[in-house]
Design a protein around this motif. Structure first.
Motif, PDB file in Angstrom:
ATOM      1  N   VAL A   9       0.795  -1.226   0.000  1.00 42.30           N
ATOM      2  CA  VAL A   9       0.000   0.000   0.000  1.00 42.30           C
ATOM      3  C   VAL A   9       0.832   1.283   0.000  1.00 42.30           C
ATOM      4  CG1 VAL A   9      -0.379   0.459   2.468  1.00 42.30           C
ATOM      5  CG2 VAL A   9      -2.239   0.751   0.862  1.00 42.30           C
ATOM      6  N   THR A  10       2.040   1.254   0.539  1.00 42.19           N
ATOM      7  CA  THR A  10       2.799   2.506   0.645  1.00 42.19           C
ATOM      8  C   THR A  10       3.179   3.077  -0.716  1.00 42.19           C
ATOM      9  OG1 THR A  10       4.800   1.214   1.054  1.00 42.19           O
ATOM     10  CG2 THR A  10       3.724   2.187   2.967  1.00 42.19           C
ATOM     11  N   ASN A  11       3.339   2.221  -1.718  1.00 43.42           N
ATOM     12  CA  ASN A  11       3.658   2.764  -3.050  1.00 43.42           C
ATOM     13  C   ASN A  11       2.455   3.435  -3.696  1.00 43.42           C
ATOM     14  OD1 ASN A  11       2.241   0.433  -3.547  1.00 43.42           O
ATOM     15  ND2 ASN A  11       3.617  -0.303  -5.151  1.00 43.42           N
ATOM     16  N   ARG A  19       2.741  10.037   6.004  1.00 44.64           N
ATOM     17  CA  ARG A  19       2.092   8.723   5.993  1.00 44.64           C
ATOM     18  C   ARG A  19       1.888   8.283   7.435  1.00 44.64           C
ATOM     19  NH1 ARG A  19       5.530   5.693   1.297  1.00 44.64           N
ATOM     20  NH2 ARG A  19       5.001   7.130  -0.381  1.00 44.64           N
ATOM     21  N   TYR A  20       0.636   8.079   7.786  1.00 44.42           N
ATOM     22  CA  TYR A  20       0.238   7.850   9.179  1.00 44.42           C
ATOM     23  C   TYR A  20      -0.281   6.432   9.355  1.00 44.42           C
ATOM     24  CZ  TYR A  20      -2.944   8.249  13.201  1.00 44.42           C
ATOM     25  OH  TYR A  20      -3.613   8.056  14.369  1.00 44.42           O
ATOM     26  N   LEU A  21       0.175   5.761  10.407  1.00 43.26           N
ATOM     27  CA  LEU A  21      -0.288   4.419  10.743  1.00 43.26           C
ATOM     28  C   LEU A  21      -0.805   4.447  12.169  1.00 43.26           C
ATOM     29  CD1 LEU A  21      -0.500   1.526   9.654  1.00 43.26           C
ATOM     30  CD2 LEU A  21       1.786   1.120  10.564  1.00 43.26           C
ATOM     31  N   MET A  22      -2.093   4.244  12.320  1.00 50.35           N
ATOM     32  CA  MET A  22      -2.730   4.373  13.624  1.00 50.35           C
ATOM     33  C   MET A  22      -2.731   3.045  14.377  1.00 50.35           C
ATOM     34  SD  MET A  22      -6.527   5.803  14.713  1.00 50.35           S
ATOM     35  CE  MET A  22      -7.306   5.172  13.293  1.00 50.35           C
ATOM     36  N   GLY A  23      -2.458   3.118  15.670  1.00 53.04           N
ATOM     37  CA  GLY A  23      -2.591   1.973  16.548  1.00 53.04           C
ATOM     38  C   GLY A  23      -1.460   0.969  16.468  1.00 53.04           C
ATOM     39  N   VAL A  24      -0.356   1.335  15.873  1.00 49.16           N
ATOM     40  CA  VAL A  24       0.797   0.442  15.789  1.00 49.16           C
ATOM     41  C   VAL A  24       1.846   0.972  16.738  1.00 49.16           C
ATOM     42  CG1 VAL A  24       2.630  -0.410  14.295  1.00 49.16           C
ATOM     43  CG2 VAL A  24       0.286  -0.248  13.451  1.00 49.16           C
ATOM     44  N   GLY A  25       2.327   0.111  17.620  1.00 50.10           N
ATOM     45  CA  GLY A  25       3.152   0.701  18.637  1.00 50.10           C
ATOM     46  C   GLY A  25       4.320  -0.058  19.188  1.00 50.10           C
ATOM     47  N   THR A  26       4.550  -1.337  18.868  1.00 51.39           N
ATOM     48  CA  THR A  26       5.759  -1.947  19.413  1.00 51.39           C
ATOM     49  C   THR A  26       6.966  -1.318  18.725  1.00 51.39           C
ATOM     50  OG1 THR A  26       5.911  -3.770  17.831  1.00 51.39           O
ATOM     51  CG2 THR A  26       4.577  -4.145  19.822  1.00 51.39           C
ATOM     52  N   PRO A  27       8.071  -1.223  19.412  1.00 52.96           N
ATOM     53  CA  PRO A  27       9.247  -0.627  18.773  1.00 52.96           C
ATOM     54  C   PRO A  27       9.643  -1.324  17.474  1.00 52.96           C
ATOM     55  CG  PRO A  27       9.563  -0.711  21.129  1.00 52.96           C
ATOM     56  CD  PRO A  27       8.300  -1.470  20.842  1.00 52.96           C
ATOM     57  N   SER A  28       9.581  -2.646  17.439  1.00 51.58           N
ATOM     58  CA  SER A  28       9.951  -3.345  16.203  1.00 51.58           C
ATOM     59  C   SER A  28       8.931  -3.085  15.098  1.00 51.58           C
ATOM     60  CB  SER A  28      10.132  -4.841  16.450  1.00 51.58           C
ATOM     61  OG  SER A  28       8.960  -5.408  16.983  1.00 51.58           O
ATOM     62  N   ILE A  38       6.478   4.694   6.400  1.00 51.01           N
ATOM     63  CA  ILE A  38       5.522   5.346   7.303  1.00 51.01           C
ATOM     64  C   ILE A  38       6.260   6.411   8.119  1.00 51.01           C
ATOM     65  CG2 ILE A  38       3.901   4.995   9.204  1.00 51.01           C
ATOM     66  CD1 ILE A  38       3.013   3.783   6.504  1.00 51.01           C
ATOM     67  N   ASP A  39       5.595   7.558   8.301  1.00 44.56           N
ATOM     68  CA  ASP A  39       6.199   8.704   8.976  1.00 44.56           C
ATOM     69  C   ASP A  39       5.686   8.946  10.396  1.00 44.56           C
ATOM     70  OD1 ASP A  39       7.601   9.650   6.585  1.00 44.56           O
ATOM     71  OD2 ASP A  39       5.590  10.121   5.853  1.00 44.56           O
ATOM     72  N   MET A  40       4.406   8.650  10.632  1.00 47.30           N
ATOM     73  CA  MET A  40       3.794   9.037  11.910  1.00 47.30           C
ATOM     74  C   MET A  40       3.012   7.870  12.488  1.00 47.30           C
ATOM     75  SD  MET A  40       2.413  12.901  11.108  1.00 47.30           S
ATOM     76  CE  MET A  40       0.924  12.284  10.408  1.00 47.30           C
ATOM     77  N   PHE A  41       2.967   7.835  13.825  1.00 50.59           N
ATOM     78  CA  PHE A  41       2.286   6.774  14.550  1.00 50.59           C
ATOM     79  C   PHE A  41       1.578   7.361  15.747  1.00 50.59           C
ATOM     80  CE2 PHE A  41       6.216   5.363  12.707  1.00 50.59           C
ATOM     81  CZ  PHE A  41       5.890   4.188  12.064  1.00 50.59           C
TER      82      PHE A  41
END
Length: 143
Positions: A9-11, A19-28, A38-41
């Motif tokens: 999807v990023t392409n 580019r924002y990804l909501m609800g993703v949060g583990t460091p890896s 992706i730029d923002m979380f």
């Protein structure tokens, strides 16, 4: 699975917009998503984890409730100097958490927020320096 979706999807996303990804949060997960553009979380994971006894550090996750920390006088992360977080030993945090003292949740949450701020600072620095792939590979399986 998330990385497979991001690969597809990023392409399709504009390059000149955040580019924002909501609800993703583990460091890896953050490292893998940044690698895919992706730029923002945003995520509740650092604060929720802190309240339940999970600390994020540069050496990996620490479940402070575990009995192995009962006699461990070392700090969560000896390289952290902000907010004097390294003055609290694992055994003290273990005691606070296991006796339901509110201070444990506050300190672990502060630790996690500080760690995430450091993680994002290092990600930005490594992208700017052209060393993000090496940074990713060093920490992806640790964090």
């Amino acid at each position: 699975e998330m990385f497979e979706v991001l690969d597809g999807v990023t392409n399709l996303m504009p390059n000149d917009k955040p580019r924002y990804l909501m609800g993703v949060g583990t460091p890896s997960d953050i490292l893998g998503a940044v690698r895919r553009g992706i730029d923002m979380f945003d995520c509740v994971l650092p604060t929720r984890s802190g309240r339940t006894g999970l600390a994020f550090t540069w050496n990996g996750r620490i479940q402070i409730r575990n009995s192995k920390h009962k006699f461990d006088n070392s700090p969560l992360d000896q390289n952290v100097f902000k907010f004097n977080l390294n003055k609290y030993s694992k055994n003290y945090l273990n005691h606070l958490l296991n006796t339901n003292e509110m201070l444990s949740s506050m300190l672990l949450t502060l630790n996690n927020i500080n760690f995430y701020q450091e993680l994002m600072l290092e990600i930005r620095k490594n992208i700017k320096n052209g060393t993000f792939d090496e940074f990713h590979d060093k920490y992806f399986n640790i964090l």
